[in-house]
Design an enzyme around this catalytic site. Structure first.
Site, short mmCIF file in Angstrom:
data_model
loop_
_atom_site.label_atom_id
_atom_site.label_comp_id
_atom_site.label_asym_id
_atom_site.label_seq_id
_atom_site.Cartn_x
_atom_site.Cartn_y
_atom_site.Cartn_z
CB SER A 152 18.55 18.80 -13.79
OG SER A 152 17.88 20.05 -13.87
CG HIS A 170 -1.73 -1.23 1.38
ND1 HIS A 170 -2.88 -1.51 0.67
CD2 HIS A 170 -1.50 -2.32 2.16
CE1 HIS A 170 -3.34 -2.70 1.02
NE2 HIS A 170 -2.51 -3.21 1.91
#
Length: 484
Positions: free
Chosen positions: A288, A156
């Protein structure tokens, strides 16, 4: 400047897939395969007594490989006739004049187009299947190496009972074994589904006329061509085309593999987010343009992106099959020119990515250990309660002591941002003195992973070993270099 720089370039060719896969679906291979099929047909017809000269066969064989200048001739003829197959019949006849009158004898266009497509599907499957076996081999080595390294499991999206790094990788391996089986199955099925020589509506009427009503000769012709093409058997009943149901089965296997690679890519991206595992990152690689410190999981992101695309090809095939009318309609042509090549180019690209990633996964045990230590104290409380009960103490009293200390430790974590110090609190609590000497063993992460190491070992020594046995000669372990 090259004219090609002013036209759309499919990134599956320019960036992602291998040259070998690109060649299978290339124009040269397509039209050379058509010529090879015309040779198979003429050879077989001659062997069965039709009036075809040795010189005709020799000229056909000499010019199976279509040369550059022949493409231009075929293009001009197709523009004139608006029929690609007849354009290539004409072009082939120009370089094999002795055979010009018997090329395509008794056949319909789908004799070359469809049989060629089946050959391409077979060859493409034969290309990617050993590559996938090699990926499973690489991941198996990774799983074995880290089969005993405890890490947090997640259910979960929340921390759960510990597993090991290798045990998690074994989930990926298990799913890839399903994909290997699926791809092998559709390839093996394909070998008995050749279209062969069936005529315009699948009745073999034209060939029955050529052989003066001799049914046995027609069946022998079908068998000869099928064997020459490297297939075990031809389908008994077809329409003008081979059943587009075959495309459905093949692209379902490709789509199922797409689900797997997206799942694996997603897991690696999550683990990279936790800083537990990273995909390969080259010395000069930039994560990046703005944030120089970043190490983005671009390979796994690309894996997810291509996997998502692969999952949609099966739907295209389903709709194309369902839309066919009676003995045939041509609304299948344009979409198949896109979906069949791109399905395999995507699959090939994903296998290359998986190979590159699995060959260079970086594991950070210190980060994994710190994350385990942040959650393990709460997981260890059941062991501590059981140890106290064995010493004769009340389970309810022990539970209450643990509950109070757990809330205190939880407050330190949530309200003050400090480390989880539950175990330290237990060690100094008077109540737990009877098991003080056992605390470290009761909270040893390796005691919380169950049979994870043994499960990995068993998977690799049984299912993986059996599945990869036939690919033993091709498990080279070489790392695939990506284009970009």
């Amino acid at each position: 400047m090259s004219a090609s720089l002013d036209t759309y370039a499919n990134p599956l060719n320019s960036r992602y897939s291998s040259k070998e896969m690109q060649y299978i679906f290339s124009p040269r291979n397509r039209f050379s395969t058509w010529r090879q099929l015309w040779v198979y047909l003429a050879e077989s017809e001659r062997e069965l007594g039709l009036d075809i000269s040795e010189e005709a066969i020799a000229q056909l064989k000499e010019h199976i490989y279509i040369e550059d200048d022949e493409f231009a001739a075929a293009a001009l003829e197709e523009k004139r006739r608006r029929h690609d197959v007849m354009a290539h019949v004409h072009t082939y006849g120009l370089v094999a004049p002795e055979a010009a009158g018997i090329i395509h004898w008794g056949a319909t266009s789908c004799y070359v187009t469809d049989n060629a497509d089946l050959i391409f599907l077979r060859d493409a499957l034969n290309l990617i299947i050993p590559k996938l076996a090699n990926v499973i081999h690489c991941l198996s080595k990774f799983a074995m190496e880290h089969r005993s390294l405890p890490c947090l499991g997640y259910t979960h999206g929340q921390p759960a009972q510990l597993v090991t790094v290798g045990k998690r990788a074994s989930l990926w391996i298990t799913d890839l074994l399903y994909d290997l089986r699926n791809l092998e199955r559709v390839r093996d099925d394909l070998l008995t589904e050749f279209r062969g020589v069936k005529g315009t509506t699948g009745t073999q009427g034209s060939f029955l006329a050529i052989f003066k009503g001799d049914h046995d000769q027609v069946e022998k012709l079908d068998e000869l061509v099928t064997k020459k093409a490297g297939f075990n058997a031809a389908e008994i009943s077809t329409s003008q085309t081979y059943s587009r149901k075959i495309d459905v089965d093949v692209l379902h296997a490709i789509g199922s593999f797409g689900c797997t690679v997206e799942r694996i890519g997603g897991d690696i991206r999550h683990l990279a987010m936790f800083k537990e595992i990273e995909e390969p990152f080259e010395a000069d690689q930039i994560g990046s343009s703005a944030m120089a410190y970043k190490r983005n999981p671009m390979r796994s992101e690309r894996l997810c992106s291509l996997g998502r695309k692969m999952r949609n090809f099966g739907g295209d095939a389903e709709q194309t099959y369902a839309s066919q009318w009676l003995e045939r309609s041509l609304d299948d042509s344009a979409i198949r020119r896109i979906t069949l090549p791109e399905g395999f180019l995507c699959a090939d690209a994903c296998i290359m990515l998986l190979n590159n990633i699995s060959s260079g996964l970086v594991v950070y045990p210190a980060v994994i250990k710190r994350r385990v230590e942040a959650e393990l104290p709460f997981m260890a409380t059941e062991n501590i309660i059981m140890a106290m009960v064995e010493k004769g103490y009340s389970r309810q009293d022990t539970h209450e002591e643990i509950r109070v200390l757990s809330h205190q430790a939880g407050a330190m974590v949530k309200q003050e941002g400090k480390d989880n110090d539950l175990i330290d609190r237990i060690k100094v609590a008077e109540f737990f003195k009877p098991i003080l000497s056992e605390i470290d063993s009761l909270t040893d992460p390796s005691s919380f992973v169950g049979r994870s190491p043994e499960i990995v070992e068993r998977l690799i020594s049984t299912k993986v070993k059996a599945a990869l046995q036939k690919y033993h000669d091709k498990l080279d372990g070489d790392v695939v270099e990506l284009n970009v």
